[in-house]
Design an enzyme around this catalytic site. Sequence first.
Site, PDB file in Angstrom:
ATOM      1  N   GLU B  48       0.843  -1.194   0.000  1.00 36.45           N
ATOM      2  CA  GLU B  48       0.000   0.000   0.000  1.00 36.45           C
ATOM      3  C   GLU B  48       0.878   1.243   0.000  1.00 36.45           C
ATOM      4  O   GLU B  48       1.655   1.467   0.931  1.00 36.45           O
ATOM      5  CB  GLU B  48      -0.938  -0.020   1.211  1.00 36.45           C
ATOM      6  CG  GLU B  48      -2.120  -0.944   1.007  1.00 36.45           C
ATOM      7  CD  GLU B  48      -2.890  -0.656  -0.285  1.00 36.45           C
ATOM      8  OE1 GLU B  48      -3.177   0.528  -0.568  1.00 36.45           O
ATOM      9  OE2 GLU B  48      -3.189  -1.606  -1.029  1.00 36.45           O
ATOM     10  N   SER B  49       0.749   2.046  -1.051  1.00 34.73           N
ATOM     11  CA  SER B  49       1.624   3.218  -1.175  1.00 34.73           C
ATOM     12  C   SER B  49       1.375   4.219  -0.047  1.00 34.73           C
ATOM     13  O   SER B  49       2.314   4.878   0.420  1.00 34.73           O
ATOM     14  CB  SER B  49       1.454   3.890  -2.537  1.00 34.73           C
ATOM     15  OG  SER B  49       0.123   4.321  -2.714  1.00 34.73           O
ATOM     16  N   CYS B  78       4.195  -1.649  -8.855  1.00 31.59           N
ATOM     17  CA  CYS B  78       2.861  -1.323  -8.330  1.00 31.59           C
ATOM     18  C   CYS B  78       2.935  -0.146  -7.341  1.00 31.59           C
ATOM     19  O   CYS B  78       3.123   0.983  -7.777  1.00 31.59           O
ATOM     20  CB  CYS B  78       2.213  -2.559  -7.716  1.00 31.59           C
ATOM     21  SG  CYS B  78       0.435  -2.378  -7.499  1.00 31.59           S
ATOM     22  N   ILE B 132      -2.559  -6.476  -9.490  1.00 34.34           N
ATOM     23  CA  ILE B 132      -3.373  -6.527  -8.282  1.00 34.34           C
ATOM     24  C   ILE B 132      -3.703  -5.108  -7.836  1.00 34.34           C
ATOM     25  O   ILE B 132      -2.816  -4.365  -7.430  1.00 34.34           O
ATOM     26  CB  ILE B 132      -2.651  -7.310  -7.174  1.00 34.34           C
ATOM     27  CG1 ILE B 132      -2.520  -8.765  -7.639  1.00 34.34           C
ATOM     28  CG2 ILE B 132      -3.406  -7.224  -5.848  1.00 34.34           C
ATOM     29  CD1 ILE B 132      -1.868  -9.684  -6.701  1.00 34.34           C
ATOM     30  N   ARG B 133      -4.971  -4.752  -7.958  1.00 37.99           N
ATOM     31  CA  ARG B 133      -5.381  -3.372  -7.656  1.00 37.99           C
ATOM     32  C   ARG B 133      -4.348  -2.408  -8.234  1.00 37.99           C
ATOM     33  O   ARG B 133      -3.884  -1.471  -7.582  1.00 37.99           O
ATOM     34  CB  ARG B 133      -5.511  -3.172  -6.129  1.00 37.99           C
ATOM     35  CG  ARG B 133      -6.748  -3.863  -5.527  1.00 37.99           C
ATOM     36  CD  ARG B 133      -6.758  -3.808  -4.001  1.00 37.99           C
ATOM     37  NE  ARG B 133      -6.506  -2.479  -3.498  1.00 37.99           N
ATOM     38  CZ  ARG B 133      -7.460  -1.600  -3.147  1.00 37.99           C
ATOM     39  NH1 ARG B 133      -8.720  -1.926  -3.238  1.00 37.99           N
ATOM     40  NH2 ARG B 133      -7.130  -0.414  -2.695  1.00 37.99           N
ATOM     41  N   HIS B 168       3.238  -7.247 -11.130  1.00 39.35           N
ATOM     42  CA  HIS B 168       4.099  -7.852 -10.107  1.00 39.35           C
ATOM     43  C   HIS B 168       4.952  -8.984 -10.660  1.00 39.35           C
ATOM     44  O   HIS B 168       4.579 -10.159 -10.528  1.00 39.35           O
ATOM     45  CB  HIS B 168       3.226  -8.396  -8.959  1.00 39.35           C
ATOM     46  CG  HIS B 168       2.511  -7.332  -8.207  1.00 39.35           C
ATOM     47  ND1 HIS B 168       3.120  -6.566  -7.247  1.00 39.35           N
ATOM     48  CD2 HIS B 168       1.242  -6.892  -8.290  1.00 39.35           C
ATOM     49  CE1 HIS B 168       2.258  -5.697  -6.765  1.00 39.35           C
ATOM     50  NE2 HIS B 168       1.113  -5.864  -7.378  1.00 39.35           N
ATOM     51  N   GLU B 170       7.405 -10.214  -9.382  1.00 43.20           N
ATOM     52  CA  GLU B 170       7.827 -11.050  -8.240  1.00 43.20           C
ATOM     53  C   GLU B 170       6.804 -12.129  -7.913  1.00 43.20           C
ATOM     54  O   GLU B 170       7.092 -13.044  -7.152  1.00 43.20           O
ATOM     55  CB  GLU B 170       8.107 -10.158  -7.018  1.00 43.20           C
ATOM     56  CG  GLU B 170       6.873  -9.583  -6.319  1.00 43.20           C
ATOM     57  CD  GLU B 170       6.287  -8.345  -6.988  1.00 43.20           C
ATOM     58  OE1 GLU B 170       6.707  -8.016  -8.118  1.00 43.20           O
ATOM     59  OE2 GLU B 170       5.399  -7.712  -6.381  1.00 43.20           O
TER      60      GLU B 170
END
Lengths: 296, 187
Positions: B48-49, B78, B132-133, B168, B170
């Site tokens: 979450e940024s 992301c 993802i979102r 992502h 990863e």
Amino acid sequence: MILNEEFRLKIGLAEMLKGGVIMDVTTPEQAVIAEKAGACAVMALERVPSDIRRDGGVARMSPVSMIRGIMAQVSIPVMAKARIGHYMEARVLEALQVDYIDESEVLTPADEENHIDKRQFHVPFVCGAKNLGEALRRISEGAAMIRTKGEAGSGNIVEAVRHMRTIQREMKQLTVLSHDELYAEAKRHQAPIELIEYVAEHGRLPVPNFSAGGVATPADAALMMAMGAETVFVGSGIFKSNDPARFAKAIVKATTYWKDPVKVMEACDEVGVSEPMRGLDTSSLPAAELMANRGW
Amino acid sequence: MAHIGVLALQGDYEKHARSLTRAGAQVSEVRTAAELAAVDGLVIPGGESTTMLKLLDREAMFEPLREFGARKPIFGTCAGAILMAAKVENPEQPSLGLVDITVRRNGYGRQLDSRVARIDCEAFGELEAVFIRAPIIHSAGPGVRVLASYDGDPVLVEEGRHLLATFHPELSVDDRVHAYFLRKVAG
């Protein structure tokens, strides 16, 4: 172990929440306080667990308008709770497009035998567990995240510690057994052999393992991280303290920096002499009042 | 061997560490300015940024990170891409301004809009991209090179020493993007 694309996406969001704090909120205003404090997600519910415990009666899914109001106010993921086995509440939450559903023992169970068949949903689920068998049964039903149950609304970390210790110990034990012993373990844990094999091989659950139920202070949060939790849920601990914004910030800091005792000390110091939520001695509670005993 | 840090304030830093290790890097988690000073390149993971921003601010890591980016390569995925952007929307929030792009947070919508896609990348051929979102990069300056797009929007870009992905890598069993970043770090 089903690792199709949909299940990977469900686990993927849980991966993104790691190292963070997921906070229970009951209003959009509380959600904003949580986001500003650094929560990585919020759990929208009508009453925090300690109020549910105090009020008694039947605890249900929160009103749609309330959850929607919270979703509109914050940019972080929003989770919401459905009753155990109440797949229609879950369908409603999915239609509302919440980011995660917690099939939660904090609410009054709707089905005393069956949990929700979570594989039938596109939205990911988190479920509580007290031991490895319970965790693996929930995963086999499709849960993409497990949280140790602890005892919600107690403000007492002892049950969370018990459940985390239990799951970690049961996982470690599997890793030293030979393969022909795993079938009996599957029987003992009442869990599918494929998941028992996964844990025996990797020494961990196939989905992220978070901690919940009893975190009231920054040191509690750091303790659960040190014991192997990958993220911490805080329910009543923030908004039942007498300074929610401060407790929320300090718990976020202690969760990120749990490896550094000086930083955890700073986090404890940040709450000053503000009081955490009042705790309950869970050993004095009759078994019927323990929320952790709900779920099968 | 390149020494790569993974910003470990919050998010899927362990998954990045695993990918970087497989790609041949020495990896350490970075939570403080002192740990940052010890590495040759940095990955800012997904997560979450907003959470990362708060911690960067409170722990006085924001300026050290910006200075690090002025000298050394950073790979953001992301939330990491959001932190590195020049401008962030939905909602507006501060960012490091290391790459000349504008991103829109949660550009595809909520978790139900998360997806796995196959994308074509001129440098690596076909790649799996797990969104993802995810944010959407909706404008990029002239210095930004687009390495791959999805649905008409850039999803893997580089500008100078920095690399950004809105998906992502990863979360895929494929370390080509991480290996590419290691080559950028090696110069």
